[in-house]
Scaffold this motif. Structure first.
Motif, PDB file in Angstrom:
ATOM      1  N   GLY A  90     -44.913  14.430  -1.427  1.00 42.11           N
ATOM      2  CA  GLY A  90     -45.227  13.822  -0.148  1.00 42.11           C
ATOM      3  C   GLY A  90     -46.362  12.820  -0.260  1.00 42.11           C
ATOM      4  O   GLY A  90     -46.944  12.613  -1.336  1.00 42.11           O
ATOM      5  N   VAL A  91     -46.690  12.177   0.865  1.00 41.15           N
ATOM      6  CA  VAL A  91     -47.786  11.212   0.926  1.00 41.15           C
ATOM      7  C   VAL A  91     -48.598  11.481   2.182  1.00 41.15           C
ATOM      8  O   VAL A  91     -48.131  12.134   3.124  1.00 41.15           O
ATOM      9  CB  VAL A  91     -47.268   9.755   0.939  1.00 41.15           C
ATOM     10  CG1 VAL A  91     -46.573   9.409  -0.370  1.00 41.15           C
ATOM     11  CG2 VAL A  91     -46.332   9.521   2.117  1.00 41.15           C
ATOM     12  N   LEU A  92     -49.824  10.956   2.193  1.00 41.39           N
ATOM     13  CA  LEU A  92     -50.698  11.049   3.356  1.00 41.39           C
ATOM     14  C   LEU A  92     -50.826   9.670   3.985  1.00 41.39           C
ATOM     15  O   LEU A  92     -51.017   8.671   3.276  1.00 41.39           O
ATOM     16  CB  LEU A  92     -52.080  11.571   2.947  1.00 41.39           C
ATOM     17  CG  LEU A  92     -52.111  12.942   2.275  1.00 41.39           C
ATOM     18  CD1 LEU A  92     -53.519  13.253   1.782  1.00 41.39           C
ATOM     19  CD2 LEU A  92     -51.634  14.024   3.229  1.00 41.39           C
ATOM     20  N   CYS A  93     -50.727   9.618   5.289  1.00 41.55           N
ATOM     21  CA  CYS A  93     -50.857   8.338   5.979  1.00 41.55           C
ATOM     22  C   CYS A  93     -52.240   7.754   5.696  1.00 41.55           C
ATOM     23  O   CYS A  93     -53.254   8.417   5.924  1.00 41.55           O
ATOM     24  CB  CYS A  93     -50.650   8.522   7.478  1.00 41.55           C
ATOM     25  SG  CYS A  93     -50.922   7.010   8.431  1.00 41.55           S
ATOM     26  N   GLN A 137     -37.227  10.252  -1.867  1.00 46.74           N
ATOM     27  CA  GLN A 137     -37.837  10.018  -3.165  1.00 46.74           C
ATOM     28  C   GLN A 137     -38.013   8.532  -3.477  1.00 46.74           C
ATOM     29  O   GLN A 137     -39.044   8.113  -3.996  1.00 46.74           O
ATOM     30  CB  GLN A 137     -36.979  10.679  -4.257  1.00 46.74           C
ATOM     31  CG  GLN A 137     -37.626  10.688  -5.630  1.00 46.74           C
ATOM     32  CD  GLN A 137     -38.847  11.594  -5.693  1.00 46.74           C
ATOM     33  OE1 GLN A 137     -38.915  12.591  -4.975  1.00 46.74           O
ATOM     34  NE2 GLN A 137     -39.811  11.252  -6.535  1.00 46.74           N
ATOM     35  N   ASP A 138     -37.015   7.698  -3.162  1.00 44.32           N
ATOM     36  CA  ASP A 138     -37.071   6.276  -3.506  1.00 44.32           C
ATOM     37  C   ASP A 138     -37.412   5.396  -2.304  1.00 44.32           C
ATOM     38  O   ASP A 138     -37.216   4.181  -2.340  1.00 44.32           O
ATOM     39  CB  ASP A 138     -35.739   5.831  -4.113  1.00 44.32           C
ATOM     40  CG  ASP A 138     -34.560   6.137  -3.188  1.00 44.32           C
ATOM     41  OD1 ASP A 138     -34.781   6.819  -2.163  1.00 44.32           O
ATOM     42  OD2 ASP A 138     -33.436   5.705  -3.489  1.00 44.32           O
ATOM     43  N   GLN A 139     -37.915   5.970  -1.244  1.00 44.01           N
ATOM     44  CA  GLN A 139     -38.235   5.210  -0.037  1.00 44.01           C
ATOM     45  C   GLN A 139     -39.591   4.533  -0.188  1.00 44.01           C
ATOM     46  O   GLN A 139     -40.609   5.203  -0.369  1.00 44.01           O
ATOM     47  CB  GLN A 139     -38.233   6.143   1.185  1.00 44.01           C
ATOM     48  CG  GLN A 139     -38.482   5.441   2.506  1.00 44.01           C
ATOM     49  CD  GLN A 139     -38.444   6.418   3.677  1.00 44.01           C
ATOM     50  OE1 GLN A 139     -38.013   7.561   3.519  1.00 44.01           O
ATOM     51  NE2 GLN A 139     -38.894   5.963   4.834  1.00 44.01           N
ATOM     52  N   ARG A 140     -39.606   3.179  -0.098  1.00 42.96           N
ATOM     53  CA  ARG A 140     -40.856   2.430  -0.265  1.00 42.96           C
ATOM     54  C   ARG A 140     -41.531   2.164   1.072  1.00 42.96           C
ATOM     55  O   ARG A 140     -42.748   2.238   1.190  1.00 42.96           O
ATOM     56  CB  ARG A 140     -40.564   1.111  -0.988  1.00 42.96           C
ATOM     57  CG  ARG A 140     -41.808   0.264  -1.270  1.00 42.96           C
ATOM     58  CD  ARG A 140     -41.473  -0.883  -2.213  1.00 42.96           C
ATOM     59  NE  ARG A 140     -42.645  -1.721  -2.432  1.00 42.96           N
ATOM     60  CZ  ARG A 140     -42.768  -2.969  -2.002  1.00 42.96           C
ATOM     61  NH1 ARG A 140     -41.779  -3.526  -1.311  1.00 42.96           N
ATOM     62  NH2 ARG A 140     -43.861  -3.663  -2.260  1.00 42.96           N
ATOM     63  N   PHE A 155     -46.508   1.563   6.221  1.00 41.87           N
ATOM     64  CA  PHE A 155     -47.231   1.208   4.995  1.00 41.87           C
ATOM     65  C   PHE A 155     -46.313   1.261   3.786  1.00 41.87           C
ATOM     66  O   PHE A 155     -45.194   1.805   3.831  1.00 41.87           O
ATOM     67  CB  PHE A 155     -48.437   2.127   4.787  1.00 41.87           C
ATOM     68  CG  PHE A 155     -48.094   3.586   4.652  1.00 41.87           C
ATOM     69  CD1 PHE A 155     -47.954   4.177   3.401  1.00 41.87           C
ATOM     70  CD2 PHE A 155     -47.914   4.389   5.780  1.00 41.87           C
ATOM     71  CE1 PHE A 155     -47.648   5.516   3.267  1.00 41.87           C
ATOM     72  CE2 PHE A 155     -47.609   5.737   5.654  1.00 41.87           C
ATOM     73  CZ  PHE A 155     -47.475   6.303   4.397  1.00 41.87           C
ATOM     74  N   CYS A 156     -46.820   0.678   2.699  1.00 42.11           N
ATOM     75  CA  CYS A 156     -46.093   0.632   1.432  1.00 42.11           C
ATOM     76  C   CYS A 156     -46.443   1.862   0.609  1.00 42.11           C
ATOM     77  O   CYS A 156     -47.621   2.175   0.418  1.00 42.11           O
ATOM     78  CB  CYS A 156     -46.460  -0.644   0.675  1.00 42.11           C
ATOM     79  SG  CYS A 156     -45.831  -0.694  -1.028  1.00 42.11           S
ATOM     80  N   ARG A 157     -45.435   2.521   0.123  1.00 43.13           N
ATOM     81  CA  ARG A 157     -45.670   3.744  -0.648  1.00 43.13           C
ATOM     82  C   ARG A 157     -46.371   3.452  -1.972  1.00 43.13           C
ATOM     83  O   ARG A 157     -47.147   4.279  -2.459  1.00 43.13           O
ATOM     84  CB  ARG A 157     -44.340   4.438  -0.916  1.00 43.13           C
ATOM     85  CG  ARG A 157     -44.470   5.763  -1.662  1.00 43.13           C
ATOM     86  CD  ARG A 157     -43.133   6.442  -1.757  1.00 43.13           C
ATOM     87  NE  ARG A 157     -43.253   7.817  -2.207  1.00 43.13           N
ATOM     88  CZ  ARG A 157     -42.305   8.736  -2.042  1.00 43.13           C
ATOM     89  NH1 ARG A 157     -41.187   8.415  -1.415  1.00 43.13           N
ATOM     90  NH2 ARG A 157     -42.466   9.960  -2.479  1.00 43.13           N
ATOM     91  N   ASP A 158     -46.135   2.283  -2.556  1.00 45.02           N
ATOM     92  CA  ASP A 158     -46.673   1.981  -3.881  1.00 45.02           C
ATOM     93  C   ASP A 158     -48.174   1.705  -3.843  1.00 45.02           C
ATOM     94  O   ASP A 158     -48.928   2.207  -4.680  1.00 45.02           O
ATOM     95  CB  ASP A 158     -45.936   0.793  -4.491  1.00 45.02           C
ATOM     96  CG  ASP A 158     -44.473   1.113  -4.762  1.00 45.02           C
ATOM     97  OD1 ASP A 158     -44.155   2.311  -4.920  1.00 45.02           O
ATOM     98  OD2 ASP A 158     -43.655   0.178  -4.799  1.00 45.02           O
ATOM     99  N   CYS A 159     -48.614   0.883  -2.880  1.00 45.37           N
ATOM    100  CA  CYS A 159     -50.033   0.507  -2.843  1.00 45.37           C
ATOM    101  C   CYS A 159     -50.789   1.141  -1.685  1.00 45.37           C
ATOM    102  O   CYS A 159     -52.008   0.979  -1.580  1.00 45.37           O
ATOM    103  CB  CYS A 159     -50.178  -1.013  -2.777  1.00 45.37           C
ATOM    104  SG  CYS A 159     -49.527  -1.741  -1.247  1.00 45.37           S
ATOM    105  N   MET A 160     -50.080   1.861  -0.793  1.00 45.47           N
ATOM    106  CA  MET A 160     -50.680   2.550   0.354  1.00 45.47           C
ATOM    107  C   MET A 160     -51.397   1.573   1.292  1.00 45.47           C
ATOM    108  O   MET A 160     -52.314   1.953   2.011  1.00 45.47           O
ATOM    109  CB  MET A 160     -51.644   3.650  -0.116  1.00 45.47           C
ATOM    110  CG  MET A 160     -51.001   4.705  -0.995  1.00 45.47           C
ATOM    111  SD  MET A 160     -49.640   5.594  -0.192  1.00 45.47           S
ATOM    112  CE  MET A 160     -50.538   6.626   0.953  1.00 45.47           C
TER     113      MET A 160
END
Length: 451
Positions: free
Chosen positions: A315-318, A331-334, A350-355
């Protein structure tokens, strides 16, 4: 003094007795109130039946203690053998079972010619209390000395007399290891259930506390690994060196690592820390010990733990300021949107790669962290780490106070008295001199008796 009595597992009632009253006087008072013959009553406290001629003080019954008084039917066979064979639960020392020391199994010392006097139930000289420590989650909201209690696992009453006392922490924490006989009417329970309560205030039956088995009195007077002061209580790590740290320094260690987000997420243990010296295989396995942080910091610890678990799951944090909501995208959602829900989410995309705020194309390069990695705000002195070893203190004490029996070689500990030693091993009983380590003779009697 005021006692609380539960007669035949009924609701407790207060009873005022004299400070130096005996158990027999307590039985007489209960008998008058309940219309029962005192000799038909049995008083049970902390897993054992109390002697009628013992004093309440000798049985470790402080003000506002709760005792169970049962009316034993003629057919009920009570475990009277426990009366003289089992130590009170208030005087157990289980630290060695969590922290195995070289001193385990040392034989006791018989000094002089007179046999040791048998313990009598009326004795008033009490051996020093061993202490448990708990987190009191109701009244104190803090780490406090605790008291160990036992009840029948079937009826949840404290009317169980134990077949034996616990000898290690696993006996206390794991169910079904110790059995006994429940004296409550209509209950045939045979399994003991141990629990701990806060000793800092009167408690009811349901007011239990969390055991903190790594926190203990500093009976070996080992200096703290951080401040080098000799304080008590302390937390003793489960690393090979058994490093000791006082609770104030442990609090600082936890806060510093929390600020740096340097806690370790372990799948089996959770969000934890190793020994303050960084020893391998030393993660604290019961995270309740981090209650030393206090309510505010512990809430932050729980939040960080949940976030770390989310990140481990992919997962990711906003990244929006003031949000930090946890999200589990594909999994592959940017492109990720922090969806607004009841009390959660801010709508930020936001962008998953650079947040950063979402964009098309390649991400901008971010400045690399300087060499050296995360800041290390908690540093220990190597010399202090060498001195703050629980086991080393034990080894030094053993070296000074123990010698092997010259005949059977069993280690014998000397803690005072004359130089005439008698091996406590029943199969040996060899009499020898502590100074010359030879069989006790006339020369020893004349020259070495008092050193």
């Amino acid at each position: 003094m005021i006692m609380y009595v539960r007669f035949n597992s009924s609701h407790g009632f207060p009873l005022e007795v004299e400070e130096g009253a005996s158990v027999a006087e307590l039985m007489e008072a209960v008998g008058r109130l309940r219309g029962a013959q005192p000799d038909q009553l049995r008083v049970i406290f902390a897993g054992r039946e109390l002697h009628s001629d013992a004093t309440l003080q000798a049985c470790d019954l402080p003000e506002q203690s709760t005792v169970h008084v049962v009316l034993a039917p003629p057919t009920l066979v009570l475990q009277r053998t426990l009366r003289g064979s089992m130590d009170s639960l208030t005087r157990l020392d289980l630290s060695a079972s969590r922290l195995p020391a070289t001193s385990i199994g040392l034989a006791a010392v018989l000094e002089g010619d007179a046999p040791a006097a048998e313990d009598t139930p009326t004795r008033t000289e009490l051996k020093p209390h061993s202490s448990f420590y708990v987190f009191c989650k109701t009244v104190c909201r803090a780490i406090q000395p605790g008291k160990l209690r036992v009840r029948c696992i079937a009826c949840k009453q404290g009317t169980l007399t134990l077949s034996r006392g616990p000898s290690c922490w696993d006996d206390v924490l794991l169910p079904g290891r110790i059995h006994g006989v429940c004296q409550a009417q209509g209950c045939d329970g045979r399994t003991a259930e141990f629990y701990l309560k806060c000793a800092a205030h009167p408690t009811c039956e349901e007011d239990t506390s969390v055991a903190l088995d790594l926190i203990m009195p500093n009976v070996r007077r080992v200096p703290c690994i951080a401040c080098t002061d000799v304080l008590s209580p302390v937390l003793v790590s489960q690393c090979a060196q058994r490093h000791v740290i006082c609770l104030d320094c442990f609090h600082l260690y936890c806060v510093t690592r929390l600020d740096e987000r340097q806690f370790i997420h372990d799948p089996a243990v959770g969000y934890s820390l190793p020994c303050a010296a960084g020893c391998p295989d030393s993660l604290i396995k019961d995270v309740h010990h981090f209650r030393v942080l206090g309510d505010e910091q512990y809430e932050r610890y729980q939040r960080y733990a949940a976030e770390e678990c989310l990140l481990k799951m992919g997962g990711v944090l906003c990244p929006a300021p003031g949000c930090g909501a946890g999200l589990l995208p594909e999994q592959d959602q940017r492109r990720i949107q922090c969806e607004r829900r009841v009390g959660l989410g801010c709508g930020f995309v936001f962008c998953r790669d650079c947040m950063e705020e979402y964009h098309e194309g390649e991400c901008r390069r971010r400045t690399a962290m300087p060499a050296g990695g995360a800041p290390q705000g908690y540093v220990l002195d190597e010399g202090a780490a060498l001195r703050a070893r629980w086991e080393q203190a034990s080894l030094e004490t053993i070296d000074e106070t123990t010698r092997p029996c010259p005949k059977c070689r069993v280690p014998v500990e000397k803690n005072g008295g004359c130089m005439h030693m008698v091996c406590p091993r029943a199969q040996c009983k060899f009499e020898w001199c502590w100074l010359c380590r030879m069989e006790w003779n006339r020369d020893c009697m004349g020259n070495h008796w008092f050193g």
